[in-house]
Design a protein around this motif. Structure first.
Motif: not given
Length: 91
Positions: A47-65, A73-80
């Motif tokens: 959706g809107a997250c797909k092309g959003c400029a803040s998507s890297a922050l969403t992944l790292k500061n939101g989902i991964e956190r 604490p060692e889990i890492e999120i990778v965007n495909v």
């Protein structure tokens, strides 16, 4: 060494994704689980997250956190990227 197998992580990862989905939906976005290869969790933003400029922050500061807080604490999120779902293990 990471203490969980891929199978062990699947349910907890799905639970965390369900928790963050409502927040993503507020901005018209979503996230799909592509796969787990401990300690990495492979997701695709939708959706809107797909092309959003803040998507890297969403992944790292939101989902991964959230996953690091609730699972390990060692889990890492990778965007495909879209179109690369069949090659997620090589990312």
């Amino acid at each position: 060494m990471f203490p969980f197998s891929d199978d062990d992580l699947l349910k907890p990862v799905e639970r965390v994704l369900e928790k963050v989905r409502p927040t993503l939906a507020l901005d018209g976005g979503d996230v799909s689980l592509i796969g787990v290869a401990a300690p990495k969790v492979y997701v695709r933003l939708e959706g809107a997250c797909k092309g959003c400029a803040s998507s890297a922050l969403t992944l790292k500061n939101g989902i991964e956190r959230q996953m690091r807080l609730e699972i390990h604490p060692e889990i890492e999120i990778v965007n495909v990227p879209h179109g690369m779902e069949s090659e997620w293990r090589s990312l």
